[in-house]
Write an enzyme that holds these catalytic residues in place. Sequence first.
Site, PDB file in Angstrom:
ATOM      1  N   ASN A 192       0.950  -1.028   0.005  1.00 47.76           N
ATOM      2  CA  ASN A 192      -0.102   0.106  -0.109  1.00 47.76           C
ATOM      3  C   ASN A 192       0.928   1.349  -0.011  1.00 47.76           C
ATOM      4  OD1 ASN A 192      -1.995   2.196   0.594  1.00 47.76           O
ATOM      5  ND2 ASN A 192      -2.294   1.376   2.746  1.00 47.76           N
ATOM      6  N   LYS A 250       0.168   4.123  -0.172  1.00 46.02           N
ATOM      7  CA  LYS A 250      -0.633   5.575   0.152  1.00 46.02           C
ATOM      8  C   LYS A 250      -0.434   6.640  -0.590  1.00 46.02           C
ATOM      9  CE  LYS A 250      -0.167   3.276   4.822  1.00 46.02           C
ATOM     10  NZ  LYS A 250      -0.057   3.424   6.176  1.00 46.02           N
ATOM     11  N   HIS A 270      -9.545   1.188   4.902  1.00 47.57           N
ATOM     12  CA  HIS A 270      -8.213   1.433   5.544  1.00 47.57           C
ATOM     13  C   HIS A 270      -8.462   2.399   6.819  1.00 47.57           C
ATOM     14  CE1 HIS A 270      -4.235   2.723   6.624  1.00 47.57           C
ATOM     15  NE2 HIS A 270      -3.864   1.813   5.903  1.00 47.57           N
ATOM     16  N   GLU A 283      -6.847   4.961   7.854  1.00 45.40           N
ATOM     17  CA  GLU A 283      -6.639   6.179   7.562  1.00 45.40           C
ATOM     18  C   GLU A 283      -7.986   6.915   6.832  1.00 45.40           C
ATOM     19  OE1 GLU A 283      -2.925   5.643   5.602  1.00 45.40           O
ATOM     20  OE2 GLU A 283      -2.051   5.203   7.448  1.00 45.40           O
ATOM     21  N   GLU A 323      -5.207  -4.989  10.548  1.00 50.34           N
ATOM     22  CA  GLU A 323      -4.279  -3.889  10.941  1.00 50.34           C
ATOM     23  C   GLU A 323      -4.637  -3.078  11.919  1.00 50.34           C
ATOM     24  OE1 GLU A 323      -2.253  -2.802   6.672  1.00 50.34           O
ATOM     25  OE2 GLU A 323      -4.260  -1.235   6.995  1.00 50.34           O
ATOM     26  N   GLY A 343       2.571   2.292  10.764  1.00 52.88           N
ATOM     27  CA  GLY A 343       3.315   3.134  10.794  1.00 52.88           C
ATOM     28  C   GLY A 343       4.356   3.536  11.904  1.00 52.88           C
ATOM     29  N   SER A 386       3.399  -2.318  10.462  1.00 52.40           N
ATOM     30  CA  SER A 386       4.633  -2.218  10.498  1.00 52.40           C
ATOM     31  C   SER A 386       5.464  -3.589  10.210  1.00 52.40           C
ATOM     32  CB  SER A 386       4.889  -2.001  12.009  1.00 52.40           C
ATOM     33  OG  SER A 386       4.771  -0.736  12.342  1.00 52.40           O
TER      34      SER A 386
END
Length: 249
Positions: A12, A14, A98, A100, A166, A172, A211
Site C-alpha cells: 500500500n 498510500k 483502511h 486512515e 491492521e 507506521g 509495521s
Amino acid sequence: MAQEPRPLVAGNWKMNGLTASRSELEAIIAGAATLPDTVDLMVCPPATLIASFAEAAAGSRIVIGAQDCHAAVSGAFTGDLSAEMLKDVGAVAVIVGHSERRALHGETDAMVREKAMAARRAGLTAILCVGETRDERDAGATIARIERQLDGSLPDRLDGLVIAYEPVWAIGSGLTPTPKDVGDVHGMIRNYLISKDKAAGSGTRILYGGSVKPQNAKELMSVPHVNGALVGGASLKADDFLAIAAAYA
Ligand code: PGA
C-alpha cells in the site's frame, strides 16, 4: 485444519509516488521473477499511477490494486473514483476501509461495506481492513471491536474478498502485536468467516498489516491463519518489499 489459502503480499503505497517511481515498480517486477511461485504479489500505488503501473506490470508476477473507491458507478461526486474506473485502467483489487480512510475521511462500517460491494460489482477484489485502536487493545476490547467491524462492513458474499487485520496503533509506528495476539485475531476472523459461509470462509485470505518489515515478516507470516501481508512503508522500496515476500520462499 482446512488448507489455508495461497498467500498474498500487497504493498500500500498510500500518497507516495510520482511517474518517476515506475523504476521502483520495475525493480519489484524484476525481483519478483526470481521468487518461487508460492505467493501472489500486488502493488497499490496512488490512483494517478494505476494505468501506467498496470501497463508496466502486464505479464509479470505483479498485479495492481487501488487504495479506495466510491460506492457508486458514476455521478456527481467531484474528486472520487468508482470501482469501475479503477478496473478500467487496470486495477484488479481495491483496498476499502483502511484506518486512515476511516479516521481522516469519516468512513463508517456501512460505507466500507458499500465500497466492498462496489468492488465486487466491478469485478475487483476488495481488501477490507479492520483493526483496533491502542485504547481498545488496552481495554481488552480488541476481539469485540473486530467483530463489530466485520458485522458492519462485511459484504453479503465472501467471494472476491480479502480481509486485512491492521491494528491502528501498529500502522507506521514500528510496533507490532505479539504473534500470539495476531493469531488470536486471525483465528477469530477465520471462524467468523466460516460461520458466514463454510467453503468461501475457509478460502478467504486474511492478511496482517502494520509495521511489517523484512526483519519481522517471517515470524508474523508463520502465525496460523495469516495468509500474507498488507505492507505500507516497507513496500516503497523494492528490496524491502521483495524481502517480505521472500518470507514465503
Ligand atoms: P505500515 O502501513 O506498514 O507502514 O505500518 C500498513 C498499512 O497502513 O497498510
